[in-house]
Write a protein that holds these residues in place. Sequence first.
Motif, mmCIF file in Angstrom:
data_model
loop_
_atom_site.group_PDB
_atom_site.id
_atom_site.type_symbol
_atom_site.label_atom_id
_atom_site.label_comp_id
_atom_site.label_asym_id
_atom_site.label_seq_id
_atom_site.Cartn_x
_atom_site.Cartn_y
_atom_site.Cartn_z
ATOM 1 N N UNK A 1 -23.873 -10.969 -5.276
ATOM 2 C CA UNK A 1 -24.120 -9.540 -5.481
ATOM 3 C C UNK A 1 -25.624 -9.253 -5.564
ATOM 4 N N UNK A 2 -26.435 -10.244 -5.122
ATOM 5 C CA UNK A 2 -27.884 -10.106 -4.953
ATOM 6 C C UNK A 2 -28.647 -9.991 -6.267
ATOM 7 N N UNK A 3 -28.072 -10.480 -7.338
ATOM 8 C CA UNK A 3 -28.795 -10.546 -8.610
ATOM 9 C C UNK A 3 -29.392 -11.949 -8.711
ATOM 10 N N UNK A 4 -30.421 -12.208 -7.893
ATOM 11 C CA UNK A 4 -30.949 -13.557 -7.740
ATOM 12 C C UNK A 4 -31.637 -14.064 -9.008
ATOM 13 N N UNK A 5 -32.305 -13.175 -9.722
ATOM 14 C CA UNK A 5 -33.023 -13.590 -10.931
ATOM 15 C C UNK A 5 -32.052 -14.112 -11.989
ATOM 16 N N UNK A 6 -30.963 -13.376 -12.205
ATOM 17 C CA UNK A 6 -29.972 -13.798 -13.192
ATOM 18 C C UNK A 6 -29.186 -15.008 -12.691
ATOM 19 N N UNK A 7 -28.930 -15.049 -11.378
ATOM 20 C CA UNK A 7 -28.212 -16.194 -10.807
ATOM 21 C C UNK A 7 -28.987 -17.482 -11.054
ATOM 22 N N UNK A 8 -30.300 -17.421 -10.912
ATOM 23 C CA UNK A 8 -31.127 -18.610 -11.125
ATOM 24 C C UNK A 8 -30.978 -19.131 -12.555
ATOM 25 N N UNK A 9 -30.886 -18.226 -13.526
ATOM 26 C CA UNK A 9 -30.737 -18.628 -14.935
ATOM 27 C C UNK A 9 -29.468 -19.449 -15.123
ATOM 28 N N UNK A 10 -28.368 -18.992 -14.524
ATOM 29 C CA UNK A 10 -27.091 -19.687 -14.731
ATOM 30 C C UNK A 10 -26.966 -20.936 -13.854
ATOM 31 N N UNK A 11 -27.639 -20.958 -12.704
ATOM 32 C CA UNK A 11 -27.711 -22.211 -11.950
ATOM 33 C C UNK A 11 -28.440 -23.270 -12.782
ATOM 34 N N UNK A 12 -29.496 -22.853 -13.472
ATOM 35 C CA UNK A 12 -30.258 -23.791 -14.302
ATOM 36 C C UNK A 12 -29.436 -24.260 -15.502
ATOM 37 N N UNK A 13 -28.607 -23.376 -16.077
ATOM 38 C CA UNK A 13 -27.713 -23.788 -17.166
ATOM 39 C C UNK A 13 -26.735 -24.854 -16.673
ATOM 40 N N UNK A 14 -26.218 -24.638 -15.466
ATOM 41 C CA UNK A 14 -25.310 -25.625 -14.875
ATOM 42 C C UNK A 14 -26.038 -26.951 -14.647
ATOM 43 N N UNK A 15 -27.280 -26.870 -14.146
ATOM 44 C CA UNK A 15 -28.054 -28.080 -13.852
ATOM 45 C C UNK A 15 -28.299 -28.910 -15.110
ATOM 46 N N UNK A 16 -28.463 -28.250 -16.251
ATOM 47 C CA UNK A 16 -28.666 -28.983 -17.504
ATOM 48 C C UNK A 16 -27.436 -29.809 -17.872
ATOM 49 N N UNK A 17 -26.249 -29.289 -17.548
ATOM 50 C CA UNK A 17 -25.008 -29.981 -17.894
ATOM 51 C C UNK A 17 -24.588 -30.989 -16.828
ATOM 52 N N UNK A 18 -24.960 -30.724 -15.564
ATOM 53 C CA UNK A 18 -24.565 -31.616 -14.463
ATOM 54 C C UNK A 18 -25.811 -31.971 -13.641
ATOM 55 N N UNK A 19 -26.737 -32.740 -14.205
ATOM 56 C CA UNK A 19 -27.989 -33.045 -13.493
ATOM 57 C C UNK A 19 -27.786 -33.917 -12.259
ATOM 58 N N UNK A 20 -26.626 -34.592 -12.164
ATOM 59 C CA UNK A 20 -26.394 -35.475 -11.017
ATOM 60 C C UNK A 20 -25.991 -34.718 -9.752
ATOM 61 N N UNK A 21 -25.711 -33.419 -9.855
ATOM 62 C CA UNK A 21 -25.349 -32.622 -8.682
ATOM 63 C C UNK A 21 -26.592 -32.423 -7.815
ATOM 64 N N UNK A 22 -26.616 -33.071 -6.652
ATOM 65 C CA UNK A 22 -27.793 -33.026 -5.781
ATOM 66 C C UNK A 22 -27.973 -31.666 -5.116
ATOM 67 N N UNK A 23 -26.910 -30.878 -5.068
ATOM 68 C CA UNK A 23 -26.976 -29.601 -4.357
ATOM 69 C C UNK A 23 -27.588 -28.485 -5.197
ATOM 70 N N UNK A 24 -27.634 -28.672 -6.518
ATOM 71 C CA UNK A 24 -28.034 -27.570 -7.390
ATOM 72 C C UNK A 24 -29.498 -27.187 -7.206
ATOM 73 N N UNK A 25 -30.362 -28.160 -6.914
ATOM 74 C CA UNK A 25 -31.782 -27.835 -6.718
ATOM 75 C C UNK A 25 -31.959 -26.909 -5.517
#
Length: 694
Positions: free
Chosen positions: A106-130
């Motif tokens: 829905x083009x809310x990229x700034x907020x999307x980045x925050x929650x992608x980073x929250x996911x990355x903290x819990x699943x750092x082994x996911x190579x696609x998240x970066x």
Amino acid sequence: MNRSRTLHFLLIIGFVLTGLSSSLAQNQLVQKGDRLYDNKEFAAATNYYEKHLENSEDIATKRKLANCYLQMQKDTEANYLLESIVSSSEVNAKDYLQYATLLKRVRNYEKAKIYFEKYAELVPEDKNISKLILSCDLINELQDDQLYSIKSISLNTPQSDFASGFYKNGLVFVSGRKNNTSNQVDGRTGEYFLDMYFSEKSGDNFLNPESFSNDFNTKYHEGPACFSANEKFIFFTRNKGTLNLEGKSELNIYTSRHNGRDWDKEEIFQFSGQSYSMGHPSISADGRHLYFISNMEGGYGGTDIYVCRKYGFSWSHPINCGPTINTDGNEMFPFIAEDGYLYFASDGHIGFGGLDIFKSIFEQNEWTYPVNLGPPFNSSKDDFGYLIQKNKEIGYFSSNRNGSDDIFEFIQNPEKIQSLNGLLIASDNKQALKDVEVTLMDNLSREKSTKTDGNGLFSFDIFKGKNYSFIVSKPGYKIKRILYFASSDSTELKQLNISMDTTHWVPFKGNIIDQFSARAVKDASIQIINQTYKSNSFCITDDYGDFEQEIDPSKTYDIIIQKEGYFTKVINSYQYQSAKFEQIELQKFSTNQNMELYGVEYDADSWKLKENTIAELNNLAGLLKVNPHISIEISGFTKQDKGRKENNLLCEQRAKVASEYIISKGITPNRIQYKSAGYNSGRSALVVKLTEAF
């Protein structure tokens, strides 16, 4: 008193039974919803989940309902639920990822980045998240420069409609509108099963659509489809609704020939009908390459793009297009254009959200890195089904940016087009140069090529406000790259005058022979690639296997020699030394041919790769990379007999580790099989068999 106690007891029992009845009813709602959900009937499941959540805060049901909304493109409803879920104490990593993906859509990229980073903290082994986090920053660089204008076409309905292929003077498309072949409603979408339709185009308008074929359209899903250049053959997708062992419904490709009056009865494509899906076919203009998607084993993600090559009456085994094209996401809706560009939709490459449209071309023996087409073709929703006519002036794509899947027509914006004229002259005598090859480049992507006329003139239609580069080449002159920067004003463009300096070119001569028979190989193709400018020149061997092509001796070249039935040979970083006659050997191949890897060495009872073995496997990976039409089987042997069981375990492990090493070098897994061959004192520890060779 006793009567009062009895009444009180009965009231308690009544309340308990009412509570149990209510609880039972709630459980039944969830159970009914779950059955539909597991069958992917999301639209039907939604009703039961919504009723249950009127009196419950059950987070498991919320997650399933949110996914139903996402599958049905109800982003507002999904956003409300997911916002509630990520605020809950029961939130998990998958919730963060799903919410971030929706926010990006829905083009809310700034907020999307925050929650992608929250996911990355819990699943750092996911190579696609970066890559997903990076996309939130980079996507704003792709702005709509209004070079193309788009419009929703008149064929669209409130149901799903998407473009399929050009046919006659019109368009074949796929639609979930009410039809005469199926009264069934797809529980996943709430629409009728998809059918194929045809609409002729008259001027700028489409005429009333009609069923493409009452024989092809059935009670199941049909489409999309593609047609051979002469429109005598059709390849189309059908989902018959049958389930595999995992309970999933599979796609199959069917094909038919037009007999001059009507279409013959369709036949299933030879590699379809297996325990995997094949669909979304697109055939090349020469009829020799059929692209499609599949989730067959050995891919990189959900659905990958594959290609079958046709030689004579045979199709090759499906070959995965490799990691440059395919990702750990989904690649779908390939379209191979007449100029060789492959357009496809992907949710795995960096994009705006959902499916985005990309393009790539197979040149110099590999796929170029996919380019995101950007706006107006791509949006934060799903964009796919790109089609373009040969002249590139008009085309179609599909998108659910307005709610449901719709077809959009695009044309070059005439207000953004201008002619750029140029003149090529020799710098020494100022004479006009004819037959200069001029190539227009857009972001290192080859757009157009032409040659100067007898007066040294050339012309291109270009977009206003866009930067380009030109590569000019003519034997006897230095190759030049000219950068063209768009003017900030709208004044008429001045003629571009380019002078070329003379330089000494030399003939690159050679002879191609068969490695074993030493006989001349005629009609072999020699592609000579200038490493500096990535420009190509071609020549073909004559009846005696001889070839000759003029080159600039000051440059470095990659040379690719190809001939059907022979291994492709690549000579990297070739530099001209003298006028000697180059003799180049090509090795013939055949299916089931064995190749002994004599340099392979192992310690006793070991499968660990040693230096010599790695060198042999690197050579094999290099051979496979420049011969993408070849598939192999690696057999492991041992020269020490430790009994059948131990021999097989050791040999299988050797073959497996060797296969994994080759795959790590970028070779697609579905091109490599391995097996144990057991004890044989006379064989190399690894033997390679060509299982597919075209």
